[in-house]
Scaffold this motif. Structure first.
Motif, PDB file in Angstrom:
ATOM      1  N   ARG A 138       5.531   8.682  -0.635  1.00 55.47           N
ATOM      2  CA  ARG A 138       5.638   9.259  -1.913  1.00 55.47           C
ATOM      3  C   ARG A 138       7.266   8.891  -2.362  1.00 55.47           C
ATOM      4  N   HIS A 139       8.045   8.504  -1.456  1.00 53.05           N
ATOM      5  CA  HIS A 139       9.423   8.145  -1.680  1.00 53.05           C
ATOM      6  C   HIS A 139       9.591   6.404  -1.755  1.00 53.05           C
ATOM      7  N   GLY A 140       8.602   5.723  -1.482  1.00 46.19           N
ATOM      8  CA  GLY A 140       8.540   4.423  -1.751  1.00 46.19           C
ATOM      9  C   GLY A 140       9.401   3.554  -0.568  1.00 46.19           C
ATOM     10  N   VAL A 141       9.392   4.214   0.642  1.00 49.58           N
ATOM     11  CA  VAL A 141      10.121   3.651   1.887  1.00 49.58           C
ATOM     12  C   VAL A 141       9.546   2.889   2.621  1.00 49.58           C
ATOM     13  N   LEU A 142       7.968   3.411   2.903  1.00 48.41           N
ATOM     14  CA  LEU A 142       7.060   2.634   3.716  1.00 48.41           C
ATOM     15  C   LEU A 142       6.755   1.453   3.263  1.00 48.41           C
ATOM     16  N   ARG A 143       7.154   0.487   4.442  1.00 49.16           N
ATOM     17  CA  ARG A 143       6.754  -1.016   4.148  1.00 49.16           C
ATOM     18  C   ARG A 143       5.592  -1.677   4.705  1.00 49.16           C
ATOM     19  N   GLU A 144       5.195  -0.974   5.647  1.00 43.63           N
ATOM     20  CA  GLU A 144       4.160  -1.372   6.473  1.00 43.63           C
ATOM     21  C   GLU A 144       3.132  -0.215   7.321  1.00 43.63           C
ATOM     22  N   ILE A 145       2.080  -0.424   7.340  1.00 45.64           N
ATOM     23  CA  ILE A 145       1.347   0.651   7.842  1.00 45.64           C
ATOM     24  C   ILE A 145      -0.025  -0.185   8.509  1.00 45.64           C
ATOM     25  N   THR A 146      -0.092   0.255   9.947  1.00 49.67           N
ATOM     26  CA  THR A 146      -1.172  -0.051  10.613  1.00 49.67           C
ATOM     27  C   THR A 146      -2.085   1.131  11.062  1.00 49.67           C
ATOM     28  N   VAL A 147      -3.392   1.037  10.758  1.00 47.79           N
ATOM     29  CA  VAL A 147      -4.376   2.360  10.930  1.00 47.79           C
ATOM     30  C   VAL A 147      -5.578   1.708  11.593  1.00 47.79           C
ATOM     31  N   THR A 148      -5.820   2.579  12.779  1.00 50.37           N
ATOM     32  CA  THR A 148      -6.828   2.142  13.579  1.00 50.37           C
ATOM     33  C   THR A 148      -7.841   3.248  13.331  1.00 50.37           C
ATOM     34  N   THR A 149      -8.976   2.817  13.026  1.00 48.24           N
ATOM     35  CA  THR A 149     -10.254   3.662  12.644  1.00 48.24           C
ATOM     36  C   THR A 149     -11.055   3.850  13.616  1.00 48.24           C
ATOM     37  N   MET A 150     -11.066   5.111  14.330  1.00 49.80           N
ATOM     38  CA  MET A 150     -12.156   5.354  15.369  1.00 49.80           C
ATOM     39  C   MET A 150     -13.368   5.720  14.704  1.00 49.80           C
ATOM     40  N   PRO A 151     -14.478   5.255  15.668  1.00 44.82           N
ATOM     41  CA  PRO A 151     -15.905   5.782  15.158  1.00 44.82           C
ATOM     42  C   PRO A 151     -16.431   7.042  15.354  1.00 44.82           C
ATOM     43  N   VAL A 152     -15.588   8.011  14.582  1.00 44.50           N
ATOM     44  CA  VAL A 152     -15.871   9.476  14.734  1.00 44.50           C
ATOM     45  C   VAL A 152     -15.565   9.893  13.347  1.00 44.50           C
ATOM     46  N   LYS A 163      -0.466   0.806  -3.828  1.00 40.27           N
ATOM     47  CA  LYS A 163      -1.011  -0.291  -3.668  1.00 40.27           C
ATOM     48  C   LYS A 163      -0.612  -0.990  -2.443  1.00 40.27           C
ATOM     49  N   LEU A 164      -1.726  -1.674  -1.312  1.00 35.94           N
ATOM     50  CA  LEU A 164      -1.600  -2.268  -0.325  1.00 35.94           C
ATOM     51  C   LEU A 164      -1.951  -3.520  -0.279  1.00 35.94           C
ATOM     52  N   SER A 165      -1.430  -4.378   0.508  1.00 33.97           N
ATOM     53  CA  SER A 165      -1.813  -5.860   0.782  1.00 33.97           C
ATOM     54  C   SER A 165      -2.187  -6.098   2.229  1.00 33.97           C
ATOM     55  N   LEU A 166      -3.315  -6.621   2.503  1.00 30.04           N
ATOM     56  CA  LEU A 166      -3.971  -6.721   3.838  1.00 30.04           C
ATOM     57  C   LEU A 166      -3.102  -7.867   4.478  1.00 30.04           C
ATOM     58  N   VAL A 167      -2.781  -7.384   5.779  1.00 26.25           N
ATOM     59  CA  VAL A 167      -2.042  -8.344   6.672  1.00 26.25           C
ATOM     60  C   VAL A 167      -3.080  -8.978   7.612  1.00 26.25           C
ATOM     61  N   ASN A 168      -3.768  -8.103   8.317  1.00 25.35           N
ATOM     62  CA  ASN A 168      -4.829  -8.616   9.147  1.00 25.35           C
ATOM     63  C   ASN A 168      -5.655  -7.375   9.574  1.00 25.35           C
ATOM     64  N   SER A 169      -6.588  -7.636  10.264  1.00 27.30           N
ATOM     65  CA  SER A 169      -7.722  -6.756  10.688  1.00 27.30           C
ATOM     66  C   SER A 169      -8.362  -7.172  11.719  1.00 27.30           C
ATOM     67  N   GLU A 170      -8.598  -6.360  12.754  1.00 24.37           N
ATOM     68  CA  GLU A 170      -9.395  -6.717  14.062  1.00 24.37           C
ATOM     69  C   GLU A 170     -10.179  -5.738  14.574  1.00 24.37           C
ATOM     70  N   VAL A 171     -11.172  -5.957  15.163  1.00 21.71           N
ATOM     71  CA  VAL A 171     -12.096  -5.033  15.899  1.00 21.71           C
ATOM     72  C   VAL A 171     -11.682  -5.033  17.369  1.00 21.71           C
ATOM     73  N   LEU A 172     -11.429  -3.708  17.708  1.00 22.73           N
ATOM     74  CA  LEU A 172     -11.071  -3.587  19.009  1.00 22.73           C
ATOM     75  C   LEU A 172     -12.172  -2.833  20.136  1.00 22.73           C
ATOM     76  N   VAL A 173     -12.251  -3.418  21.295  1.00 23.64           N
ATOM     77  CA  VAL A 173     -13.481  -3.147  22.138  1.00 23.64           C
ATOM     78  C   VAL A 173     -14.736  -2.811  21.492  1.00 23.64           C
ATOM     79  N   GLY A 174     -15.111  -3.638  20.318  1.00 27.23           N
ATOM     80  CA  GLY A 174     -16.360  -3.479  19.733  1.00 27.23           C
ATOM     81  C   GLY A 174     -16.638  -2.255  19.049  1.00 27.23           C
TER      82      GLY A 174
END
Length: 175
Positions: free
Chosen positions: A123-137, A154-165
């Protein structure tokens, strides 16, 4: 100051169950004991700024998992458990006030942890980067990672990876 977040969420966007439950985070088999990149992320920050509820949850684990300075964002907390007094500092005021307090302590990069604190940083515009790991639940109910915001972010994708399938870890820059 660089402000980053690193969170896990359910597929439906919750960071904890309705009563703060986190047991669903341990449902993934992890035979190699991977931290899924958390230590690498932690090496990029000087300190943590943690919400009061997140602090209370972490303090209940029975061990302290951080070796970096931890600041608890709270305008109501007045004391800390004795065993954590040398590891944790309470900061109060507005988010801007808290970040200024951290900067005065030579913190140049901070990891914000906790749903309400992340929402405030957005809300205050100070967050510069966010990493979110989405769990299969799908939890169906709980504590939302983002909650309502006054305007889109608005966000720009930096990277994405699948962890332990099973999990998807995605890192974004906040535009």
């Amino acid at each position: 100051m660089k402000v980053s977040a690193y969170m896990a969420q359910s597929l439906d966007g919750y960071i904890a169950g309705p009563n703060g439950e986190l047991d669903w985070l341990e449902d993934i088999e992890n035979p190699e004991g991977s931290d899924f990149g958390f230590a690498e992320f932690m090496s990029t920050v000087d300190a943590l700024l943690m919400g009061k509820h997140t602090f209370e949850k972490v303090a209940s684990f029975g061990f302290w998992p951080y070796d970096k300075p931890v600041y608890v964002a709270s305008n109501s907390l007045t004391s800390l458990p004795e065993e954590l007094e040398d590891k944790v500092t309470i900061v109060s005021g507005s988010l801007s006030d808290m970040l200024t307090q951290l900067e005065s302590r030579n913190v140049r990069s901070v990891y914000v942890d906790g749903g309400q604190l992340i929402q405030s940083a957005l809300r205050h515009g100070v967050l510069r980067e966010i990493t979110v790991t989405t769990m299969p639940v799908i939890l169906g109910d709980g504590i939302s990672l983002f909650g309502p915001l006054e305007s889109k972010v608005k966000l720009s994708l930096v990277n994405s990876e699948v962890l332990v399938g099973q999990m998807v870890k995605t890192r974004y820059q906040v535009d």
